[in-house]
Design an enzyme around this catalytic site. Structure first.
Site, short mmCIF file in Angstrom:
data_model
loop_
_atom_site.label_atom_id
_atom_site.label_comp_id
_atom_site.label_asym_id
_atom_site.label_seq_id
_atom_site.Cartn_x
_atom_site.Cartn_y
_atom_site.Cartn_z
N GLU A 27 52.03 42.82 27.74
CA GLU A 27 52.79 42.85 29.00
C GLU A 27 53.65 41.60 29.16
OE1 GLU A 27 51.56 41.50 32.70
OE2 GLU A 27 49.44 41.43 32.19
N LYS A 88 59.31 40.70 39.11
CA LYS A 88 58.00 41.28 38.77
C LYS A 88 58.09 42.78 39.04
CE LYS A 88 53.22 41.35 40.42
NZ LYS A 88 52.30 40.84 41.44
N VAL A 108 50.63 45.23 34.39
CA VAL A 108 49.74 46.10 33.62
C VAL A 108 50.14 47.56 33.85
CG1 VAL A 108 47.35 46.97 33.47
CG2 VAL A 108 47.80 44.50 33.52
N SER A 142 46.04 46.94 43.80
CA SER A 142 47.07 46.97 42.76
C SER A 142 47.29 48.37 42.20
CB SER A 142 46.65 46.05 41.61
OG SER A 142 47.58 46.15 40.54
N ALA A 143 48.57 48.67 41.93
CA ALA A 143 48.92 49.93 41.25
C ALA A 143 48.37 49.98 39.83
CB ALA A 143 50.44 50.11 41.24
N ASP A 144 47.87 48.85 39.33
CA ASP A 144 47.19 48.88 38.02
C ASP A 144 46.06 49.90 38.03
OD1 ASP A 144 48.86 46.75 37.41
OD2 ASP A 144 47.25 45.28 37.19
N LYS A 161 39.68 38.68 37.94
CA LYS A 161 39.46 37.36 38.55
C LYS A 161 38.84 37.48 39.91
CE LYS A 161 43.41 34.99 37.05
NZ LYS A 161 43.89 36.29 36.63
N1 PSU Z 1 46.18 38.60 36.56
C1 PSU Z 1 46.38 37.53 35.74
N2 PSU Z 1 47.61 37.27 35.26
C2 PSU Z 1 48.67 38.07 35.56
C3 PSU Z 1 48.44 39.21 36.39
C4 PSU Z 1 47.20 39.42 36.87
O1 PSU Z 1 45.47 36.79 35.46
O2 PSU Z 1 49.78 37.80 35.09
C5 PSU Z 1 49.58 40.13 36.65
C6 PSU Z 1 49.44 41.37 35.75
O3 PSU Z 1 50.73 41.72 35.30
C7 PSU Z 1 48.92 42.41 36.70
C8 PSU Z 1 49.62 42.02 37.98
O4 PSU Z 1 49.24 43.72 36.32
O5 PSU Z 1 49.54 40.60 37.99
C9 PSU Z 1 48.99 42.62 39.22
O6 PSU Z 1 49.85 42.38 40.29
P1 PSU Z 1 49.66 43.24 41.65
O7 PSU Z 1 48.34 42.81 42.19
O8 PSU Z 1 50.81 42.82 42.50
O9 PSU Z 1 49.70 44.69 41.24
MN MN Z 2 49.44 44.26 45.77
#
Ligand code: PSU
Ligand code: MN
Length: 307
Positions: A27, A88, A108, A142-144, A161
């Site tokens: 990624e 992003k 992700v 997260s959409a992940d 984390k």
């Molecule tokens: N956690 C990390 N490093 C990162 C991310 C998460 O330790 O770079 C990034 C990844 O790309 C993950 C994204 O998919 O943050 C999630 O962001 P959000 O919560 O806005 O979906």
């Molecule tokens: Mn979010």
């Protein structure tokens, strides 16, 4: 497997995909928004080499000038690492960044989707997004996680984390039907630390079994990803209690500054590096290296399965 015509696929990656040789997706949000320059470009370059040394072809994924790229050259890695206009880009952002011909670092979720459109089944990252602390009120999930429920890609990470709510993240993944595997561990790892206080829902100790899980899942029509949680190497981990102090301070600051939405994860990651005196960055790089070794081995094992 056909490759979607909208994708710009590096020739080396295209040849490997067409020949059925192992390819590992990587990624780019971790490069643009997850680590400071120049450690980010050094990490991205080194991780590609680790994947090669493991017998697979690396394909770092990003959107450049509105074109989704599968595999990047040196110049593009440098651009992603240093250009402040790189957005992003998660799933919801893909149509906008492509239509406006922008640069986007993929999370992700969006990396998974673009990898799948190229026919790549193994993806290596650092940490997954998940359910944020306080999501009962903010609804920040997260959409992940939804993407893991939809798209057929195995994702190697070092877990989640504790800037996130690990317990609720595991609950949502269960609801979504996503297998969460502890690789060589009974405990789900928390990125910087090998422990989290939560059990890994299942345990696997070898890549052959992981590859077999992928084959079985998708051959049954059980769509969606597999989350493979690979604990950070013991000699590189930061004990969970030490990290908790730093994470709590960063979370308090983010609240005080009213940071929300897509900005919160990059904000917290940046503050963790500063508040830990660089220790979190060193561990972050070490765990990505370790994940790249596992991802390459898994891609090799999956490519070797009989059709
Ligand atoms: N956690 C990390 N490093 C990162 C991310 C998460 O330790 O770079 C990034 C990844 O790309 C993950 C994204 O998919 O943050 C999630 O962001 P959000 O919560 O806005 O979906
Ligand atoms: Mn979010």
């Amino acid at each position: 497997m056909t490759i979607h015509p909208a994708l710009h696929v590096l020739p080396e990656v295209r040849e490997a995909l067409e020949a059925g040789r192992p390819v590992v997706a990587l990624e780019s949000t971790i490069i643009s928004h997850g680590m400071p320059y120049p450690q980010n470009v050094a990490m991205a370059t080194e991780v590609e080499q680790i994947v090669r040394d493991g017998g697979a072809v690396p394909a770092t994924i990003a959107v450049l000038g509105g074109a989704p790229h599968i595999g990047l050259g040196r110049h593009n890695l440098e651009l992603l690492a240093s250009d402040p206009t790189v957005a992003k880009v998660s799933i919801r952002d893909l149509p906008h960044v492509i239509a406006t011909r922008g640069h986007g670092a993929t999370t992700v979720a969006s990396t998974m989707r673009l990898a799948a459109l190229a026919g790549i089944r193994v993806f290596v990252t650092g940490g997954l997004g998940g359910v944020h602390q306080g999501a009962q009120d903010s609804m920040d999930v997260s959409a992940d996680l939804t993407e893991l429920s939809l798209t057929d890609v195995a994702v190697v990470s070092a877990g989640v984390k504790s800037i996130l709510d690990i317990g609720r993240t595991l609950e949502v993944l269960e609801t979504l039907g996503v297998p969460v595997v502890g690789y060589g561990t009974d405990e789900f790892p928390s990125f910087f630390s090998r422990s989290s206080g939560y059990a890994a829902p299942m345990r696997v100790d070898d890549v052959g079994t992981l590859a077999e899980m992928m084959r079985v899942k998708w051959s049954l029509g059980l769509h969606g990803g597999i989350s493979i949680a690979n604990p950070v190497p013991a000699e590189e981990e930061i004990p969970a209690d030490r990290m908790t102090t730093v994470i709590d301070a960063a979370l308090r600051e983010s609240e005080a500054h009213g940071i929300r939405g897509k900005d919160i994860t990059p904000y917290l990651l940046g503050r963790l590096v500063e508040l830990s005196g660089g220790a979190s960055l060193k561990t972050n790089i070490a765990l990505v290296r370790s994940n790249a070794r596992l991802g390459a081995a898994l891609a090799v094992a999956y490519a070797a399965l009989p059709d």
